[in-house]
Design an enzyme around this catalytic site. Structure first.
Site, PDB file in Angstrom:
ATOM      1  N   LYS A 112       0.562  -0.728  -0.180  1.00 52.73           N
ATOM      2  CA  LYS A 112       0.052  -0.494   0.170  1.00 52.73           C
ATOM      3  C   LYS A 112       1.076   1.537   0.142  1.00 52.73           C
ATOM      4  O   LYS A 112       2.620   1.152   0.596  1.00 52.73           O
ATOM      5  CB  LYS A 112      -1.360   0.366   1.002  1.00 52.73           C
ATOM      6  CG  LYS A 112      -2.661   1.089   1.088  1.00 52.73           C
ATOM      7  CD  LYS A 112      -3.413   0.343   0.522  1.00 52.73           C
ATOM      8  CE  LYS A 112      -4.482   1.133   0.180  1.00 52.73           C
ATOM      9  NZ  LYS A 112      -5.960  -0.405   0.431  1.00 52.73           N
TER      10      LYS A 112
HETATM   11  N1  LIG Z   1     -10.801   2.536  -4.663  1.00 52.58           N
HETATM   12  C1  LIG Z   1     -10.698   0.766  -4.610  1.00 52.58           C
HETATM   13  O1  LIG Z   1     -10.589   0.333  -5.464  1.00 52.58           O
HETATM   14  C2  LIG Z   1     -10.909   0.389  -3.081  1.00 52.58           C
HETATM   15  C3  LIG Z   1     -11.010   1.073  -1.744  1.00 52.58           C
HETATM   16  N2  LIG Z   1     -10.860   0.683  -0.491  1.00 52.58           N
HETATM   17  C4  LIG Z   1     -11.442   0.985   0.486  1.00 52.58           C
HETATM   18  O2  LIG Z   1     -12.550   1.198  -0.011  1.00 52.58           O
HETATM   19  C5  LIG Z   1     -12.514   2.866   1.128  1.00 52.58           C
HETATM   20  C6  LIG Z   1     -12.713   3.736   0.418  1.00 52.58           C
HETATM   21  O3  LIG Z   1     -11.943   4.060  -0.903  1.00 52.58           O
HETATM   22  P1  LIG Z   1     -12.631   4.717  -1.940  1.00 52.58           P
HETATM   23  O4  LIG Z   1     -13.976   5.027  -2.406  1.00 52.58           O
HETATM   24  O5  LIG Z   1     -12.070   4.056  -2.745  1.00 52.58           O
HETATM   25  O6  LIG Z   1     -12.277   6.560  -1.376  1.00 52.58           O
HETATM   26  P2  LIG Z   1     -12.484   7.681  -2.712  1.00 52.58           P
HETATM   27  O7  LIG Z   1     -12.155   8.818  -1.981  1.00 52.58           O
HETATM   28  O8  LIG Z   1     -13.348   7.937  -3.544  1.00 52.58           O
HETATM   29  O9  LIG Z   1     -14.114   8.055  -1.590  1.00 52.58           O
HETATM   30  C7  LIG Z   1     -14.075   8.061   0.155  1.00 52.58           C
HETATM   31  C8  LIG Z   1     -15.483   8.916   0.644  1.00 52.58           C
HETATM   32  O10 LIG Z   1     -15.653   8.580   1.841  1.00 52.58           O
HETATM   33  C9  LIG Z   1     -15.860   9.849   2.571  1.00 52.58           C
HETATM   34  N3  LIG Z   1     -15.484  10.131   3.741  1.00 52.58           N
HETATM   35  C10 LIG Z   1     -14.523  10.383   4.089  1.00 52.58           C
HETATM   36  N4  LIG Z   1     -14.420  10.602   5.443  1.00 52.58           N
HETATM   37  C11 LIG Z   1     -15.988  10.314   5.638  1.00 52.58           C
HETATM   38  C12 LIG Z   1     -16.415  10.041   7.171  1.00 52.58           C
HETATM   39  N5  LIG Z   1     -15.966  10.337   8.817  1.00 52.58           N
HETATM   40  N6  LIG Z   1     -17.997   9.991   7.240  1.00 52.58           N
HETATM   41  C13 LIG Z   1     -18.072   9.629   5.922  1.00 52.58           C
HETATM   42  N7  LIG Z   1     -17.688   9.749   5.333  1.00 52.58           N
HETATM   43  C14 LIG Z   1     -16.428  10.000   5.126  1.00 52.58           C
HETATM   44  C15 LIG Z   1     -15.261  10.566   1.907  1.00 52.58           C
HETATM   45  O11 LIG Z   1     -15.868  12.463   1.440  1.00 52.58           O
HETATM   46  C16 LIG Z   1     -15.596  10.343   0.098  1.00 52.58           C
HETATM   47  O12 LIG Z   1     -16.965  10.291  -0.266  1.00 52.58           O
HETATM   48  C17 LIG Z   1     -11.345   2.671   1.545  1.00 52.58           C
HETATM   49  O13 LIG Z   1     -10.821   2.254   2.640  1.00 52.58           O
HETATM   50  C18 LIG Z   1     -10.215   1.936   0.730  1.00 52.58           C
HETATM   51  O14 LIG Z   1      -9.615   1.953   0.922  1.00 52.58           O
HETATM   52  C19 LIG Z   1     -10.867  -1.215  -0.549  1.00 52.58           C
HETATM   53  C20 LIG Z   1     -10.610  -2.103  -1.317  1.00 52.58           C
HETATM   54  C21 LIG Z   1     -10.220  -1.486  -2.809  1.00 52.58           C
HETATM   55  O1  LIG Z   2      -6.541  -2.775  -6.677  1.00 53.74           O
HETATM   56  C1  LIG Z   2      -5.677  -3.184  -6.318  1.00 53.74           C
HETATM   57  O2  LIG Z   2      -4.267  -3.684  -6.667  1.00 53.74           O
HETATM   58  C2  LIG Z   2      -5.903  -2.144  -5.008  1.00 53.74           C
HETATM   59  C3  LIG Z   2      -7.191  -2.189  -3.727  1.00 53.74           C
HETATM   60  C4  LIG Z   2      -7.144  -1.532  -3.139  1.00 53.74           C
HETATM   61  O3  LIG Z   2      -6.131  -0.706  -2.542  1.00 53.74           O
HETATM   62  C5  LIG Z   2      -8.026  -2.785  -1.882  1.00 53.74           C
HETATM   63  O4  LIG Z   2      -8.195  -3.715  -1.511  1.00 53.74           O
HETATM   64  O5  LIG Z   2      -7.549  -2.036  -0.679  1.00 53.74           O
END
Ligand SMILES: NC(=O)C1=CN([C@@H]2O[C@H](COP(=O)(O)OP(=O)(O)OC[C@H]3O[C@@H](n4cnc5c(N)ncnc54)[C@H](O)[C@@H]3O)[C@@H](O)[C@H]2O)C=CC1
Ligand SMILES: O=C(O)CCC(=O)C(=O)O
Length: 429
Positions: free
Chosen positions: A118
């Site tokens: 990461k």
């Molecule tokens: N993007 C991906 O493909 C993956 C993401 N994740 C995990 O999913 C989670 C979200 O990631 P993404 O959606 O990519 O990030 P992002 O940056 O696209 O969205 C994050 C969202 O959470 C909101 N947020 C932040 N703090 C908050 C709070 N205190 N209360 C309510 N909402 C809040 C933000 O405003 C935003 O809407 C993270 O834990 C990330 O590690 C896991 C697997 C893959």
């Molecule tokens: O798509 C990836 O390689 C990693 C996504 C990721 O950061 C996660 O699963 O937490």
């Protein structure tokens, strides 16, 4: 008890929940359940490499700022290091180390040939212009040039990054090595070798795992009441797909605040509203405002934390009313809160299973790129669904066989596979 890593895991503030300690606790529980050799546990408790680089950036006003960028490579026992890149003010080496370890177990659980990594930079991307973000991303990539690569370590999007940053990373890496290398990152735009279905993949995976868990409880997605914290890449996609499948999304939130509608939100209209309002959902018609803390404790069937770590804690766990908690985010439920939920019989769908759809489609993107053959979205979704459902069934079976909760079952599968490979490769002295 294993020794704590000697690497500089800075950023764990005394009195605060330490993400890396929590990750190690889950690893230790799995090791105990598997009667794992102490030496193997010792190796798996330490990230293989922790890289921190300085990123000097010239701001649009001419000022120079030096940022710290991290990339933690936990394990490459099963294949190249793999994991997202986070831009968020709370990024620390400690947090990134915990997330890197989770990636190792996630990839092993899903049966994809990757290790875990990461990366991240402690910035709020909203405070930087697009051209500043481009300079930051390019310099971060240049500084990591010897540490990443399609057979070595393959970054992807995470909180605060998207396909745009992946295109900059791919371009910078390619310029440095002298030819185009699409396989150095995943989650890229389609124009530079991205995969159809990647943008929605994590949310789609969440929908699939929730659907399977409901089916095991004799229910379907139709009419089920869902609350989602976070409306970004993951939360937004999960909301859309669950809505399409007939679920009632009664509340969603962003960092700015939440909204509630007892009869269910019109998610396509909400997505359009957020797109027009710089990602803000506040003020969406036919909804009422709700505080983030209150949103988590709403009465619902399924609660989906899809934002950040440590959202369900000892402080609020007794007020959680959901029957199913699906960890779309990484580490949204603390160790203590997890114990309470499990003891109460709440189904906690662990992050390394529930949010694995993203890395699965990242793997499919990498495979397509390496074979110079690109698939239609239907095929990508089908292959991903197959791997997700297979992993879900393996976790359920392991849980029944060992009489342990789903998280420990998932960990025993992931950790067990890595430990076996470690031992077979003879890396264990
Ligand atoms: N993007 C991906 O493909 C993956 C993401 N994740 C995990 O999913 C989670 C979200 O990631 P993404 O959606 O990519 O990030 P992002 O940056 O696209 O969205 C994050 C969202 O959470 C909101 N947020 C932040 N703090 C908050 C709070 N205190 N209360 C309510 N909402 C809040 C933000 O405003 C935003 O809407 C993270 O834990 C990330 O590690 C896991 C697997 C893959
Ligand atoms: O798509 C990836 O390689 C990693 C996504 C990721 O950061 C996660 O699963 O937490």
């Amino acid at each position: 008890m294993v020794s704590m890593p000697t690497l500089p895991l800075v950023g764990a503030t005394p009195g605060h929940i330490c993400p890396f300690d929590q990750a190690c606790s889950y690893l230790e529980a799995a090791a105990k359940e598997l009667s794992l050799d102490q030496g193997i546990l010792e190796i798996l408790s330490h990230p293989r490499r922790v890289v921190t680089v300085s990123i000097p950036v010239k701001l649009d006003n001419g000022d120079i700022r030096v940022l710290a960028g991290h990339r933690v490579q936990h394990s490459d026992i099963l294949g190249p290091y793999k994991g997202g890149t986070r831009y968020h003010p709370a990024v620390t080496v400690n947090e990134v180390s915990a997330l890197a370890m989770l990636m190792t177990w996630k990839c092993a659980l899903l049966g994809i040939p990757y290790g875990g990594a990461k990366g991240g930079i402690a910035i709020d991307p909203q405070n930087y212009s697009v051209s500043e973000l481009e300079r930051i991303t390019r310099r971060y990539t240049s500084e990591l040039i010897k540490d990443i690569g399609p057979a070595l370590d393959i970054p992807a999007p995470d909180v605060g990054t998207s396909a745009r940053e992946m295109a900059w990373m791919m371009d910078t890496y390619s310029m440095n090595v002298g030819h185009a290398v699409p396989g150095v990152v995943t989650g890229k735009p389609l124009s530079v070798g991205g995969s159809r279905g990647r943008e929605m993949a994590t949310g789609r995976g969440v929908m699939i795992i929730v659907r399977e868990a409901l089916a095991d409880l004799g229910k379907s997605l139709d009419g089920v009441r869902v609350v989602i914290q976070g409306f970004g890449n993951v939360g937004g996609a999960a909301a859309e797909l669950l809505y399409q499948a007939g679920a009632k999304i009664i509340a969603v939130s962003t960092a700015e605040g939440g909204i509630f509608a007892n009869d269910g939100l019109d998610i396509p209209a909400l997505k359009a509203y957020a797109a027009e309002n710089h990602k803000s959902i506040v003020g969406f018609p036919q909804s009422e405002p709700i505080k983030n803390a209150e949103l988590l404790t709403l009465s619902c069937d399924v609660l989906i934390p899809a934002a950040l770590e440590n959202q369900i804690t000892e402080e609020n766990v007794d007020q959680i009313q959901a029957q199913i908690v699906a960890e779309a985010a990484n580490g949204p439920v603390t160790l203590e809160a997890n114990r309470v939920l499990e003891a109460r019989g709440v189904t906690v769908l662990p992050d390394i299973l529930a949010n694995a759809g993203g890395v699965v489609v990242s793997y499919l993107e990498w495979v397509q790129g390496l074979s110079y053959l690109f698939w239609d979205e239907e095929r990508v979704n089908r292959e991903m669904e197959h791997l997700m459902v297979q992993a879900y069934r393996q976790v359920m079976q392991q849980s029944k066989m060992r009489q342990v909760p789903l998280r420990l079952a998932a960990y025993t599968l992931g950790v067990g596979r890595v430990a076996q490979a470690l031992s077979d490769r003879g890396l264990y002295p």
